[in-house]
Design a protein around this motif. Structure first.
Motif, short mmCIF file in Angstrom:
data_model
loop_
_atom_site.label_atom_id
_atom_site.label_comp_id
_atom_site.label_asym_id
_atom_site.label_seq_id
_atom_site.Cartn_x
_atom_site.Cartn_y
_atom_site.Cartn_z
N GLU B 666 0.84 -1.20 0.00
CA GLU B 666 0.00 0.00 0.00
C GLU B 666 0.88 1.26 0.00
O GLU B 666 0.68 2.17 -0.79
CB GLU B 666 -0.91 -0.05 1.25
N ARG B 669 2.42 1.81 -3.32
CA ARG B 669 1.48 2.38 -4.29
C ARG B 669 1.36 3.90 -4.10
O ARG B 669 1.30 4.65 -5.06
CB ARG B 669 0.10 1.73 -4.14
N ARG B 673 2.28 6.76 -6.96
CA ARG B 673 1.32 7.76 -7.47
C ARG B 673 1.97 9.15 -7.56
O ARG B 673 1.65 9.95 -8.41
CB ARG B 673 0.10 7.81 -6.56
N GLU B 693 2.31 -8.94 -7.75
CA GLU B 693 1.17 -8.05 -8.03
C GLU B 693 1.64 -6.60 -8.13
O GLU B 693 1.25 -5.87 -9.05
CB GLU B 693 0.14 -8.14 -6.90
N LEU B 694 2.52 -6.25 -7.22
CA LEU B 694 3.01 -4.89 -7.18
C LEU B 694 3.71 -4.54 -8.49
O LEU B 694 3.47 -3.49 -9.10
CB LEU B 694 3.98 -4.75 -5.99
N ARG B 696 3.40 -5.92 -11.41
CA ARG B 696 2.44 -5.85 -12.53
C ARG B 696 1.73 -4.49 -12.53
O ARG B 696 1.60 -3.85 -13.57
CB ARG B 696 1.42 -6.97 -12.42
N GLU B 697 1.31 -4.09 -11.34
CA GLU B 697 0.60 -2.81 -11.22
C GLU B 697 1.45 -1.66 -11.72
O GLU B 697 1.01 -0.83 -12.53
CB GLU B 697 0.26 -2.55 -9.75
N ILE B 698 2.72 -1.66 -11.26
CA ILE B 698 3.59 -0.54 -11.60
C ILE B 698 3.90 -0.54 -13.09
O ILE B 698 3.92 0.50 -13.74
CB ILE B 698 4.89 -0.60 -10.77
N ARG B 699 4.09 -1.73 -13.63
CA ARG B 699 4.39 -1.80 -15.07
C ARG B 699 3.20 -1.31 -15.89
O ARG B 699 3.38 -0.73 -16.95
CB ARG B 699 4.74 -3.24 -15.46
N GLN B 700 1.99 -1.58 -15.36
CA GLN B 700 0.81 -1.09 -16.08
C GLN B 700 0.77 0.44 -16.05
O GLN B 700 0.41 1.10 -17.01
CB GLN B 700 -0.46 -1.66 -15.46
N ARG B 701 1.16 0.96 -14.89
CA ARG B 701 1.14 2.42 -14.72
C ARG B 701 2.21 3.06 -15.58
O ARG B 701 1.95 3.99 -16.33
CB ARG B 701 1.37 2.75 -13.23
#
Lengths: 194, 759
Positions: B666, B669, B673, B693-694, B696-701
């Motif tokens: 968290e 993240r 941001r 998961e982290l 993947r999230e960051i790569r999407q961002r």
């Protein structure tokens, strides 16, 4: 005539023969005309020829193998052309048949059949005697022919038919063989019965 | 009914009778024909003779025209009663005389016809010419009736009829006689055959009557009966035996037709299926098969029809009492004379007990496997937990031991700490290896490998220590074939283990000999490492490759000297065995030195494959400039283990990276941001999520970010998962400075190239 013309077609020399025959027929009209010869005479002519078919002559009477059988007529010739017509082309065995008009008895001696005409009735015995020993069939048509020594006589029957009278002995004596068939149709007589 | 279907007796009689009748009839017809012919001939001859005589006698009459004589001649016909009419025609064709004389002229032809004989139905007429010399003088006509001929023919016909009738009767009698001679033995034979076929009585025999072919036939028939009787008896014996076997067999035996219907079952089969024989014979195999096994069962029957010789299946039966039992059934086809599958023979054995035992066993195995898995998981967790605290210690001690700002003696202390922490990490790695190998989870990257090269690489890692202990090294790498199928890294681990042991147990000034030998049959390559060390006692030798065992020496106060869990050799042998090789240890005893031999199968057909050149190791990160386009590289470090986080952050800061730290997903993240990072270094196991998961999230961002995974889990699937999530490197805790520096260098390189692409 038709027969003649038929022959003409074959060989020219037969034309001459025909011409000769024509001449002869015209020449011979003086003997007896066909129209003038009676039916009886005509029948006798045919019978004369037919006798050759029922009588046998010894071979010695013929001068050669092709010598003809001679029918002689002694005395007045009543037949004329009729007899010549009857024998023309006919044969005795293989021999031709000829007709001869004889003037003398001697001449008649060389025939095989000698028809003695009624005109010679007076000289009959002389003729018969001269023919004795000869193989000649003597034929006549008058009374006393057989009695006088003749062999066959033509007579007339009641039905107007020509009949034969035969002196079988005389024929036998002349060394002639008469067929039984002839004998059956004929009247066999002895000379005195005639 | 056709003739050939009549009884043989009637055929024979009829045949003979008909034959005789035909022959006789033909003979009679021929005789009659000949009779007619000869009668006509003789009539013709007769009539001609008569005509000749009459004609000959008629010539003179015709020539000299004497009808009386002609009539007399014709009258001679009186002597011939069959001549009913006669007539003479003259040469002109005119009727001349008739016979009898009173015959009316209407009974006669008006003119003579052509010469010849003319047969009419009732009479025969004849015309013949009457010839005198060469001249035709007339025609004779005669007519004779044929009454006499018909009378004679009638008599003949009657006589022939009588003959036919008589001979017919005779033929019939004779044919009856012959028929009896022929058909009596035949009928007797037929009666015997009937008895045999109807009553199945093979003891009767035909009676031989004559010595002819029928006698031989009877003899042959009898001898056939002998054979049949013999084989019939043998068959009955064999059947009785078989039926005994069938009924008393320990196995259940059943015969089914191709639809599965039971044709024959034995007692045991009834017992197994719990149905009576009567019930079974009214049912099909499908009726007693457990519904779940029906498809298998039908498939087996289908295979059988298709031609499979025998199939074995284990299936469940429903007993009459509702109980379900297991049976092992072998099904074999029974073929008819033409080889077509006619029925199926099933032999069943009740294996319910065995099945139950198997199920128990399976359950037990499952329990054991679960326990084992629990153990493995425990070990993995344990190693993770053990590694985690080591990470910061190793990192900090390594870092400080090379920190030139510190005094020399302190740096030496840090070096000792780092070395021992590394050793402990190594022990934990070994423990993990053992776990993986025993579970068969160790993948090998096998390719043609030059053993000598691998050996040299392994030697390089211990060379420093060799020199330190003044141990002499003798190399005798004589093998001319040196290529094996192997995982280079693992083989190096094996050699390193052996060499490390040799160095460890060899005193100062000792000697180590390394030889490579090709086996006598040329199939194998052996690597022999001998030392002049403390040697191995026979008792130690027995369990030297067992895991968690160390030599006696380890328990004699020497553990300080040698240390270790004793896993190295156990892992080595396991690895060698994974390479289809073998590993032996040999020693004459204490202080006699030891010899370790590794034998590997040579790769056939490959002489020597040059090992691909390893890419040169990246330059040490301490000297590299960790900057991107003149600005410091920004790193987000996510790690919940506070000491590790601090240590790594410190280490990175010392290398002039700009580091932001987060202890939870968290928190990470939140940071992302607000800021942009070049690199994510993340622990995998986080309190509120995981590193994958982290990432993947960051790569999407922001797709450009690189990542390094930190994990206490070093299993292969863990590394694969990291790859999939987008991490460029997966570092296993405790993280060593060198590996971190290498990973950073790689990541930096990638980050630079990515930035260049973006620019």
């Amino acid at each position: 005539m038709e027969i003649l013309t038929h022959r003409i077609r074959h060989t020219w020399w037969r034309c001459w023969l025909a011409l000769l025959a024509l001449l002869t027929s015209t020449v011979c009209t003086h003997h007896a005309d066909a129209q003038t010869v009676s039916r009886e005479t005509q029948l006798k002519a045919v019978l004369l020829y037919n006798l050759t078919q029922f009588v046998e002559w010894p071979g010695s009477v013929f001068s050669g193998s092709n010598a003809p059988l001679v029918i002689g007529i002694l005395g007045q010739d009543a037949f004329g052309r009729v007899l010549d017509d009857a024998v023309r082309g006919e044969k005795y065995n293989t021999r031709p048949i000829v007709v001869r008009r004889c003037q003398t008895i001697e001449e008649g001696c060389s025939c095989q059949i000698l028809f003695v005409s009624s005109s010679e009735s007076s000289k009959l015995s002389e003729i018969i005697s001269q023919l004795k020993g000869r193989e000649v069939l003597t034929v006549g048509d008058f009374d006393g022919f057989v009695r006088a020594g003749g062999m066959i006589r033509f007579t007339k029957s009641s039905q107007d038919k020509i009949r034969l009278r035969i002196n079988a002995d005389a024929a036998k004596a002349a060394e002639l063989s008469v067929s039984g068939k002839l004998l059956r149709v004929a009247e066999i007589i002895r000379p005195e019965q005639d | 009914m056709q003739f050939r279907d009549l009884p043989i007796k009637r055929q024979l009689v009829g045949g003979i009778f008909l034959t005789s009748l035909c022959v006789l009839t033909i003979s009679c017809l021929v005789l009659l024909s000949y009779e007619i012919y000869s009668y006509k001939q003789s009539t013709t001859r007769n009539l001609s003779t008569i005509a000749d005589i009459i004609a000959a006698n008629s010539t003179a009459a015709l020539v000299f025209d004497d009808p009386k004589l002609a009539a007399e001649t014709l009258a001679g016909l009186r002597a011939e009663p069959e001549v009913v009419a006669g007539a003479l025609y003259d040469n002109a064709g005119k009727l001349y005389v008739t016979y009898p004389t009173n015959l009316s002229s209407s009974d006669l032809p008006a003119s003579p016809g052509a010469s010849g004989v003319d047969f009419e139905m009732q009479s025969v007429t004849l015309s013949t010419p009457v010839v005198q010399g060469q001249n035709r003088v007339g025609t004779l006509f005669l007519k004779a009736d044929l009454h006499e001929m018909y009378r004679r023919l009638t008599v003949y016909a009657v006589l022939l009829g009588l003959v036919l009738f008589g001979s017919g009767i005779l033929a019939y009698l004779l044919s009856n006689f012959f028929e009896r001679r022929i058909s009596k033995p035949l009928l007797s034979l037929a009666r015997t055959a009937k008895v045999v076929s109807l009553q199945k009585d093979y003891s009767v025999r035909g009676t031989k009557i004559n010595d002819d072919e029928l006698g031989y036939l009877t003899e042959a028939f009898n001898s056939m009966l002998d054979q049949i009787q013999t084989s019939h008896l043998a068959l009955r014996d064999s059947e009785a035996r078989l039926s005994g076997v069938f009924n008393q067999a320990g196995a259940g035996i059943a015969q089914c037709d191709l639809t599965g219907r039971f044709l024959l079952v034995n007692d045991r089969y009834c017992e197994i299926t719990g149905h009576t024989r009567e019930q079974l014979l009214k049912m099909g195999m499908q009726n007693i098969t457990h519904p779940d096994d029906l498809a298998d069962s039908q498939a087996a029957l289908g295979r059988l029809i298709a031609g499979t010789p025998t199939s074995i299946l284990e299936k469940r039966y429903l007993r009459a009492d509702g109980e379900v039992i297991w049976a092992r059934t072998s099904v074999a086809p029974l073929r008819d004379a033409s080889g077509k599958v006619e029925s199926a023979l099933a032999v069943s054995q009740d294996i319910t007990e065995r099945k139950r035992a198997e199920q128990e066993l399976e359950r037990a195995r499952d329990v054991a496997e679960r326990a084992n898995r629990a153990k493995d998981e425990f070990l993995a967790a344990l190693s993770h937990e053990l590694r985690t605290p080591l990470s910061p210690v190793l990192l900090l001690s390594s870092e400080l031991s090379s920190d030139t700002s510190l005094p020399e003696n302190i740096r030496a202390d840090f070096a000792t700490i780092a070395k021992n922490v590394a050793l402990e990490a190594r022990l934990i790695d070994d423990l993990l290896d053992v776990t993986r190998i025993t579970r068969g989870k160790l993948p090998l990257d096998q390719r043609p490998t030059n053993v000598h090269t691998v050996l040299q690489d392994a030697l390089a890692t211990v060379r420093a220590e060799l020199e330190k202990k003044h141990i002499a090294l003798e190399l005798d790498l004589a093998a001319d074939q040196r290529t094996v199928m192997g995982d280079e890294v693992r083989l190096q681990q094996v050699f390193w283990n052996i060499l490390k042991n040799a160095v460890k147990f060899t005193p100062d000034g000792g000697k180590i000999t390394i030889r490579t030998i090709i086996s006598a049959d040329g199939d194998d390559l052996s690597i022999v490492v001998s030392d002049t060390g403390i040697g191995i006692t026979p008792a130690e030798l027995v369990g030297i490759f067992d895991a968690f065992k160390q030599g006696e020496h380890a328990h004699q106060g020497m553990s300080h000297t040698f240390g270790g869990l004793g896993l190295g050799l156990a892992i080595s042998r396991m690895l060698v065995e994974l390479h289809s090789g073998s590993m032996q240890a040999f020693s004459r005893g204490r202080e006699q030195g030891a010899t370790f031999t590794v034998t590997l199968p040579l790769l056939r057909g490959v002489s020597t494959v040059a090992r691909a050149e390893q890419p040169p190791a990246p330059e040490n990160g301490t000297n590299a400039t960790p900057s991107l386009a003149n600005r410091p590289m920004t790193i987000l470090l996510v790690e919940d283990h506070e000491p590790t986080r601090t240590a790594v952050a410190k280490l990175l800061a010392r290398r002039r990276y700009e580091v932001k730290v987060a202890s939870t997903a968290e928190e990470a993240r939140r940071l992302i941001r607000n800021e942009k990072f070049d690199l994510l270094i993340s622990d995998i196991g986080l309190p509120d999520g995981n590193g994958y998961e982290l990432m993947r999230e960051i790569r999407q961002r922001s797709g450009t970010i690189c990542g390094i995974a930190l994990s206490g889990y070093g299993m292969d699937q863990d590394i694969l998962k990291s790859d999939a999530a987008g991490f460029t490197a997966h570092l296993i805790k405790p993280v060593r400075v060198e590996s971190l520096e290498n990973a950073l260098a790689t990541a930096t390189g990638q980050a630079v190239s990515k930035q260049n692409v973006e620019a």
